[in-house]
Design a protein around this motif. Structure first.
Motif, short mmCIF file in Angstrom:
data_model
loop_
_atom_site.label_atom_id
_atom_site.label_comp_id
_atom_site.label_asym_id
_atom_site.label_seq_id
_atom_site.Cartn_x
_atom_site.Cartn_y
_atom_site.Cartn_z
N ASP A 255 -8.92 10.55 -17.50
CA ASP A 255 -7.92 10.15 -16.50
C ASP A 255 -6.56 10.61 -17.01
OD1 ASP A 255 -5.90 8.68 -15.13
OD2 ASP A 255 -7.44 7.30 -14.41
N CYS A 256 -6.06 11.67 -16.41
CA CYS A 256 -4.87 12.33 -16.93
C CYS A 256 -3.63 11.44 -16.86
CB CYS A 256 -4.64 13.64 -16.16
SG CYS A 256 -3.43 14.72 -16.92
N GLU A 257 -3.43 10.77 -15.73
CA GLU A 257 -2.25 9.90 -15.58
C GLU A 257 -2.25 8.81 -16.66
OE1 GLU A 257 -2.33 7.13 -12.38
OE2 GLU A 257 -0.14 7.01 -12.21
N LYS A 258 -3.43 8.21 -16.88
CA LYS A 258 -3.58 7.14 -17.85
C LYS A 258 -3.27 7.63 -19.26
CE LYS A 258 -7.03 3.53 -18.42
NZ LYS A 258 -8.45 3.22 -18.19
N LEU A 259 -3.85 8.80 -19.58
CA LEU A 259 -3.62 9.39 -20.89
C LEU A 259 -2.13 9.64 -21.12
CD1 LEU A 259 -5.00 10.73 -23.41
CD2 LEU A 259 -4.85 12.89 -22.16
N LEU A 260 -1.45 10.17 -20.11
CA LEU A 260 -0.03 10.47 -20.24
C LEU A 260 0.79 9.18 -20.32
CD1 LEU A 260 0.12 13.38 -17.64
CD2 LEU A 260 0.44 13.62 -20.11
N ARG A 261 0.40 8.21 -19.50
CA ARG A 261 1.12 6.94 -19.52
C ARG A 261 1.06 6.30 -20.91
NH1 ARG A 261 -1.51 2.86 -16.55
NH2 ARG A 261 -1.81 4.38 -14.88
N GLY A 262 -0.06 6.50 -21.58
CA GLY A 262 -0.22 6.00 -22.95
C GLY A 262 0.85 6.56 -23.88
N GLN A 263 1.35 7.73 -23.57
CA GLN A 263 2.43 8.33 -24.38
C GLN A 263 3.78 8.23 -23.66
OE1 GLN A 263 2.07 9.52 -27.59
NE2 GLN A 263 0.11 8.49 -27.28
N LYS A 264 3.85 7.30 -22.73
CA LYS A 264 5.10 7.06 -21.99
C LYS A 264 5.57 8.29 -21.21
CE LYS A 264 6.83 3.43 -25.05
NZ LYS A 264 7.87 3.08 -26.00
N ILE A 265 4.62 9.06 -20.70
CA ILE A 265 4.98 10.18 -19.83
C ILE A 265 4.65 9.77 -18.39
CG2 ILE A 265 4.48 12.57 -19.19
CD1 ILE A 265 3.77 13.05 -22.15
N LEU A 266 5.70 9.79 -17.56
CA LEU A 266 5.52 9.37 -16.17
C LEU A 266 4.89 10.52 -15.38
CD1 LEU A 266 6.34 6.78 -14.59
CD2 LEU A 266 8.28 8.08 -13.72
N ALA A 267 3.72 10.26 -14.83
CA ALA A 267 3.04 11.29 -14.04
C ALA A 267 2.38 10.63 -12.84
CB ALA A 267 2.00 11.99 -14.89
N ARG A 268 2.05 11.43 -11.84
CA ARG A 268 1.38 10.90 -10.66
C ARG A 268 -0.06 11.43 -10.65
NH1 ARG A 268 4.65 11.18 -5.03
NH2 ARG A 268 6.11 9.93 -6.24
N SER A 269 -1.01 10.53 -10.52
CA SER A 269 -2.42 10.90 -10.62
C SER A 269 -2.83 11.91 -9.55
CB SER A 269 -3.30 9.66 -10.47
OG SER A 269 -4.65 10.04 -10.32
N GLY A 270 -3.73 12.81 -9.92
CA GLY A 270 -4.30 13.77 -8.98
C GLY A 270 -4.90 13.10 -7.76
N ARG A 271 -5.41 11.89 -7.92
CA ARG A 271 -5.98 11.15 -6.79
C ARG A 271 -5.01 11.02 -5.63
NH1 ARG A 271 -9.45 7.01 -10.30
NH2 ARG A 271 -7.63 7.22 -11.60
N ARG A 272 -3.73 10.85 -5.96
CA ARG A 272 -2.71 10.68 -4.92
C ARG A 272 -2.56 11.95 -4.07
NH1 ARG A 272 1.44 7.14 -6.34
NH2 ARG A 272 2.35 7.70 -4.34
N PHE A 273 -3.03 13.06 -4.60
CA PHE A 273 -2.90 14.35 -3.91
C PHE A 273 -4.24 14.81 -3.32
CE2 PHE A 273 0.17 13.88 -7.30
CZ PHE A 273 1.37 14.23 -6.71
N GLY A 274 -5.19 13.85 -3.24
CA GLY A 274 -6.51 14.16 -2.70
C GLY A 274 -7.40 14.85 -3.71
#
Lengths: 358, 358
Positions: free
Chosen positions: A305-324
């Motif tokens: 889960d890319c968003e989760k992984l990035l969030r773990g390092q305090k990187i704000l990202a929007r999950s691919g799911r939001r883009f279909g």
């Protein structure tokens, strides 16, 4: 990202609005778009002619409170005459701009509704396809994918500017949307514009903006006109104000630097990948260039889960799911302030460390 | 009408916005209304406290692209949790603001729909009553008329300012809408605000503005803040900048003069009538005053079409029909420029001539 440029040209691009100016709802009652400031119309045309990214002759210009409002205005204008057999389907190819589904459905309109991925669209009846090119989130240059009768397209060309991609031709579509947010960086102004071929459609879009907000802030229009003027001036080779950096060259160089930093991290990293783009000849720059999108469309290894992984390092990202799309993907802005961008790259490389430890 | 005031105070109320300012979508990420400029919030509170026309303590302020957008935001926020059994009915007592029906129905939403005159409303189920006070078009001070369970009210207080009417108390309702258009005359700025009691409702209104236009122009907000500040300063009795006319006194005097001119014509005229208003004590002016509405709600003799009659004399008016009322009525703006207003009065008295000839 654009702040440093605008700080440097500070004196030239301040705009002063006296208290008695622009009291009225109206800007030009003779214009189809009666709330469009003539100066903004002029500068929009001039900039497109300077850059060569869109045809403006014989087009109606409709100004909006950001291009968001114009997307809604286009849905309204196109669907009203078509929706005899139920709501018109709105589609866009995955990965699509994450706001399209919500914008289509939030008022539960019976004029139009969100119908998902354009590549899977198999219903009969009218549809509107959103074609975002270069695409948000992944930067890909796009064409419509459905191509059926009873179909209408809206081209969202917010990122079709020389800092992001090669200008290969004057775009020439029925409805083309642009915004100062992505062109100049002035997202806070909420100024977008549509270039519309058909007069009836343009009139209905104007009607939408009239009912929705009775026009568009005059202050924002006047300032946007000023900013676009400065950009056009900065692109002149003759008679250019001597201390004005070419805005698109300046911004393009920044994008190249940022993408190089990002690609360096990704290259030394077993966890992520980012898209690659072909070299294309840019008629504005008169040189070959890749696309340097405003967003990085980052892909993790399968099953992560890319968003989760990035969030773990305090990187704000929007999950691919939001883009279909899949959770392996996430979208990260490439337009943050310098210090934020450097922090992002630094944090991303620290994830590489974590990945290698495993 | 307000132009002359703003020309006089010219230097003090110009606003200069440097090119690098307000690039971001965000104004204050800690605020519920994340796109509201802190300076505007401050000046809105200060002006309400100065005038005494609305309670601002413990209210959420939501800024909108004019109060039109906030009317739609309120429909959205209030109807979404209520519409289990079909669209929520939107009603307002005749004569109502002519845009309410179109605003309710243009997107054919299944969340809400226009249901006409509040006094005739006899359906079960949830409803939203628009209470405009002083009322547009007729200037009457209003209270809700339905008063049933499952009902919500939205108070449109655009005209509850001392130039138009007596400020009798701090308004204290669930949702109160205001706009600079009617308060200061800056209709072109498209700045309105809502004072909202309930946090959930405020959040949903913010959500609406976010989906609709991703916030509100920062330039317009900054200028509006500046203009509201000048007005508050002009009302100070101590420490007042010495050459600043009290804005509300100045505007009130103009309204009184215009209404006197209009009433003179109407008095010598067998064809028309305009509403009369009771004297009320205004806590802001500390004196008794009538209401001097922003519109004249003109009534012709029975069986005549007022708009048509006025159009014959080149007087632009909106038919009573548009307000749910009879064609004997028409609405005329009292806020036009001086020369236009004088022309209107002159043309109106010439109709009197025509009437007497018969």
């Amino acid at each position: 990202m654009y702040e440093s440029y605008w700080k440097e040209v500070d004196q030239k691009c301040s705009v002063t609005i006296p208290g008695f100016q622009s009291l009225s709802y109206f800007a030009n009652i003779k214009n189809l778009c009666w709330f469009l400031e003539p100066k903004l119309e002029e500068e929009i045309k001039r900039l497109h002619n300077t850059v060569g990214n869109a045809i403006v002759e014989d087009r109606h210009i409709v100004v909006g409170t950001g291009s968001s409002q114009l997307i809604l205005a286009a849905f309204y204008a196109l669907s009203d005459p078509l929706n005899e057999s139920g709501p018109v389907n709105i589609v866009s190819a995955v990965p699509f701009y994450s706001s399209y589904p919500e914008m289509s459905n939030y008022l539960q309109s019976t004029l139009f509704k969100w119908s998902g991925d354009a590549r899977c669209f198999n219903k009969d009846g009218p549809y509107i396809e959103m074609v975002t090119s270069p695409n948000n989130p992944d930067g890909v240059i796009r064409e419509p994918v459905v191509n059926r009768a009873k179909g209408m397209t809206v081209h969202d060309l917010a990122y079709y500017w020389p800092q992001y991609t090669a200008i290969t031709s004057h775009a020439d579509h029925d409805i083309m949307l642009f915004t100062v947010s992505k062109c100049t960086g002035h997202a806070g102004s909420r100024i977008g514009w549509a270039l519309v071929r058909d007069e009836k459609v343009a009139r209905k879009m104007v009607k939408f903006v009239e009912i929705n907000t009775i026009g568009v802030s005059k202050e924002a229009q006047l300032r946007a006109a000023n900013i676009l003027e400065i950009i056009s001036l900065s692109c002149q080779t003759d008679n250019k104000p001597h201390d004005l950096d070419n805005f698109f060259e300046h911004s393009h160089n920044l994008m190249v630097q940022r993408w190089n930093k990002l690609r360096d991290v990704v290259l030394n990293n077993g966890l992520f990948s980012v898209p690659k783009f072909p070299l294309q000849y840019c008629k504005f720059k008169r040189d070959f260039t890749e696309t340097y999108p405003a967003f990085a469309w980052v892909k993790c290894k399968e099953g992560m889960d890319c968003e989760k992984l990035l969030r773990g390092q305090k990187i704000l990202a929007r999950s691919g799911r939001r883009f279909g799309s899949e959770p392996e993907y996430a979208r990260i802005s490439m337009l943050s302030r310098d210090e934020e961008f450097d922090l992002f790259v630094q944090r991303l490389s620290s994830i590489r460390g974590i990945g290698n430890e495993k």
